[in-house]
Design an enzyme around this catalytic site. Structure first.
Site, PDB file in Angstrom:
ATOM      1  N   GLY A  70       0.838  -1.198   0.000  1.00  0.00           N
ATOM      2  CA  GLY A  70       0.000   0.000   0.000  1.00  0.00           C
ATOM      3  C   GLY A  70       0.867   1.239   0.000  1.00  0.00           C
ATOM      4  N   VAL A  77       4.193   0.953   2.033  1.00  0.00           N
ATOM      5  CA  VAL A  77       4.177  -0.210   2.917  1.00  0.00           C
ATOM      6  C   VAL A  77       4.508  -1.440   2.090  1.00  0.00           C
ATOM      7  CG1 VAL A  77       2.845  -1.588   4.555  1.00  0.00           C
ATOM      8  CG2 VAL A  77       2.414   0.865   4.364  1.00  0.00           C
ATOM      9  N   LYS A  92       6.762  -0.101   6.880  1.00  0.00           N
ATOM     10  CA  LYS A  92       6.315   1.216   6.404  1.00  0.00           C
ATOM     11  C   LYS A  92       7.551   2.091   6.266  1.00  0.00           C
ATOM     12  CE  LYS A  92       2.765   3.302   8.366  1.00  0.00           C
ATOM     13  NZ  LYS A  92       1.991   4.134   9.341  1.00  0.00           N
ATOM     14  N   ASP A 192      -8.443   8.265  14.672  1.00  0.00           N
ATOM     15  CA  ASP A 192      -8.636   8.011  13.239  1.00  0.00           C
ATOM     16  C   ASP A 192      -9.127   6.585  12.997  1.00  0.00           C
ATOM     17  OD1 ASP A 192      -8.720   8.766  10.578  1.00  0.00           O
ATOM     18  OD2 ASP A 192      -6.625   8.235  10.184  1.00  0.00           O
TER      19      ASP A 192
END
Length: 361
Positions: A70, A77, A92, A192
């Site tokens: 991602g 990532v 990451k 979040d």
């Protein structure tokens, strides 16, 4: 003081559950990052405000980088393999750049380190180590091989299938366990929570992730007042003019995520206009009052989500109270294999698309 990491040792998790909350950070003349009592360099975290015996023994050269899982605005990532053990991990990487957005991303990543460093919960994505190497910050995290709730939700919508109540209930139960730990032990608000930040694995585990903008609240500070996160899943008090919020704001987000899984769509009317969304959440009726929504939910589950989505924060249960609700008691008697359901959703997604599962971390 700094320590030398032993060579050739297997990847292991940390065990202490208290992290430093300072926001101060600086670059040393050796290229390492010093933040909140941590020192992060090319050998990983070599100093922490905790016992040096708790430091990870992981080394960056033990990791073999694989395909991309991602991406974010300034991060990528990747799937990686820990060579001594063959264990898959997610890395990451925050790319070097001179612009302010990347500097902010680095700050958020360092905040994530502080939040999850040596956390002990089966329902938070595990953090193994962090490295600062050649100008990039590498966070080594647990790899969740079944993607996110966002993947699962969209897969079931494309398959024109509703997610069974028992499956949603088990997803909610595990998310609550992560939230209980985050609130009680870390004294942090996630800020979040959304389907993309709830990750799954094929063994049936559900884990909260992406703690970059989480906010620690000590015993004397019960409220926060900064605006960051994803607006669609923000509680009314976060979208209001005061913007003052606390732990109940995470409960709202979790209730909205759960409701989305049950009804097969985002519970509010989607709008490209931010002000329309804010007006709907702050001034409109809660989504549980929709007649179509009520028809989908059993009475006790409706009661649980209706209280979680109460407009006034003080009227919402905390995560522990939600876990003790009568629906949760009934859930434990439902014979349902969540691992089998998750693996089936992964198979469905692979049939629908040749793209690999994406992670937002």
């Amino acid at each position: 003081m700094p320590i030398n990491k032993p060579r050739g040792m297997a990847l292991r998790l940390s065990t202490s559950d208290h992290a430093h909350s300072s926001d101060d950070n600086a670059m040393s003349d050796t290229g390492s990052l010093a933040v909140g009592g941590f020192n992060i360099g090319r050998h990983g975290i070599t100093q922490s405000p905790l016992s040096v015996g708790e430091i990870s023994s992981l080394r960056l050269d033990q990791l073999h980088l694989g395909h991309k899982l991602g991406r974010g605005n300034s991060s990528r990532v990747y799937l990686a393999s820990h060579l001594p053990t063959g264990k898959p991990v997610a890395i990451k990487i925050l790319q070097p750049s001179s612009d302010s957005s990347t500097a902010e991303s680095v700050r958020l990543a360092l905040n994530e380190v502080r939040t999850v460093f040596q956390a002990r919960s089966d329902h938070l994505v595990s953090f193994y180590d962090a490295f600062h190497h050649e100008g990039s910050l590498h966070l080594v995290l647990e790899y969740m091989d079944a993607g996110s709730l966002e993947n699962l939700f969209s897969t079931m919508v494309r398959a024109n299938e509703m997610i069974p109540e028992a499956a949603v209930g088990q997803l909610l139960w595990q998310m609550l366990q992560g939230l209980i730990y985050l609130h009680r032990e870390k004294r942090a608000v996630h800020r979040d929570l959304k389907p993309a930040n709830v990750l799954l694995n094929a063994s049936g585990f559900v884990k909260l992730s992406d703690f970059g903008i989480s906010r620690s609240l000590d015993e004397t500070q019960a409220l926060a007042a900064t605006y960051c996160g994803t607006a669609q899943y923000m509680a009314p008090e976060r979208l209001s003019e005061s913007g003052v919020y606390g732990y109940p704001s995470d409960v709202w987000s979790l209730g909205l995520i759960t409701l989305e899984g049950l009804v097969g769509r985002y519970p509010y009317a989607r709008s490209s206009n931010h002000f329309d969304l804010v007006n709907s959440v702050v001034n409109g009726p809660p989504p549980t009052e929709d007649a179509d929504v009520r028809r989908v939910l059993s009475p006790d589950l409706w009661d649980l989500l209706n209280t979680a989505l109460a407009k006034a924060p003080h009227e919402r249960p905390d995560a522990t109270q939600m876990a003790r609700h009568s629906f949760m008691q009934r859930l434990h008697a439902m014979p349902f294999d969540l691992a089998v359901f998750i693996r089936r959703s992964v198979d469905l997604q692979q049939q629908q698309s040749s793209e690999p599962l994406s992670l937002e971390m």
